[in-house]
Scaffold this active site. Structure first.
Site, PDB file in Angstrom:
ATOM      1  N   ASP A 122     -27.447  40.646  29.984  1.00  0.00           N
ATOM      2  CA  ASP A 122     -28.600  40.375  29.144  1.00  0.00           C
ATOM      3  C   ASP A 122     -28.217  40.824  27.733  1.00  0.00           C
ATOM      4  O   ASP A 122     -27.283  41.618  27.557  1.00  0.00           O
ATOM      5  CB  ASP A 122     -29.811  41.156  29.657  1.00  0.00           C
ATOM      6  CG  ASP A 122     -31.035  40.959  28.794  1.00  0.00           C
ATOM      7  OD1 ASP A 122     -31.230  39.846  28.287  1.00  0.00           O
ATOM      8  OD2 ASP A 122     -31.795  41.932  28.620  1.00  0.00           O
TER       9      ASP A 122
ATOM     10  N   ASP B 132     -30.690  41.661  24.721  1.00  0.00           N
ATOM     11  CA  ASP B 132     -31.552  42.665  24.091  1.00  0.00           C
ATOM     12  C   ASP B 132     -31.789  43.848  25.017  1.00  0.00           C
ATOM     13  O   ASP B 132     -32.251  43.676  26.145  1.00  0.00           O
ATOM     14  CB  ASP B 132     -32.887  42.027  23.698  1.00  0.00           C
ATOM     15  CG  ASP B 132     -33.635  42.854  22.674  1.00  0.00           C
ATOM     16  OD1 ASP B 132     -32.994  43.697  22.010  1.00  0.00           O
ATOM     17  OD2 ASP B 132     -34.855  42.669  22.536  1.00  0.00           O
TER      18      ASP B 132
END
Length: 221
Positions: free
Chosen positions: A8, A10
């Site tokens: 991922d 963020d």
């Protein structure tokens, strides 16, 4: 056995929460009121339009649907202006050293992010070329916890879901990985990321051999 990593963006590689806050704050200030960092906590994980409704209610302002769209567009432009100035200094602690280990082991890497600004951010922090595949908001139709983003990442890398390990900081992201049939490394707090197979506060000092031994051993149980 694990052969590919899916990250991922963020909260794992960078933290753009401060830029979302600054962009909303700028919009609110233009409307004549302010929002605090404490207030901003209510907006985390909330969609752009729902966040806008919460902020407008906080400021005691009513606008038309047309004006709402204009304000949401303004906020996004503020945000893009801020993230376009991101640099390698914005990379979260431990990420650089961990990626060095990943490359040494010749493990394939994909990004699995719902953000449509992922490439812009990766380019700014100098990590665009570190990924073999980038799955972002421009390539998917369903957000997390739907598994689409990670399944597409596995497909582009050429591995089965069982051969992929996901790195996530959000509950919805961990659920997305699990629904894709993948193991998940949680980045954050154990009492929050309870469904992750392994949890680290961050990637500082994480040894890739120890991690793979732990996860692969679980696959054999």
């Amino acid at each position: 056995m694990i052969k590919a990593f899916l990250f991922d963006l963020d909260g794992v590689i960078v933290d753009t929460a401060i830029y979302h806050y600054q962009a909303w704050k700028q919009m609110a200030n233009n409307l004549g009121f302010d929002i605090s960092e404490e207030f901003n906590e209510q907006l985390k994980g909330v969609s752009r339009m729902d966040s806008l409704d919460i902020i407008l209610k906080h400021g005691g302002i009513e606008v038309s649907d047309e004006e709402k769209l204009a304000l949401a567009t303004q906020k996004n432009e503020n945000y893009l202006n801020l993230v376009s100035k991101m640099s390698p200094a914005d990379i979260l602690p431990g990420v650089g050293d961990f990626f060095v280990q990943v490359k040494q082991e010749n493990i394939k890497i994909a990004l699995g992010s719902v953000s449509k600004n992922a490439k812009l951010i990766l380019e700014g922090i100098g990590m665009l070329d570190d990924f073999d595949s980038i799955i972002d908001g421009t390539k998917i139709s369903k957000g997390k916890p739907d598994p689409e983003v990670f399944l597409k990442g596995a497909e582009e890398l050429g591995f089965s879901p069982a051969e992929c390990l996901v790195f996530e900081d959000a509950v919805a992201g961990v659920e997305s990985a699990k629904r894709a049939g993948m193991k998940a490394v949680g980045i954050g707090k154990e009492d929050v990321l309870t469904e992750a197979d392994v949890v680290f506060e961050d990637l500082v000092g994480v040894d890739i051999h120890d991690l793979l031994a732990q996860v692969n051993q679980e696959n054999l149980l």
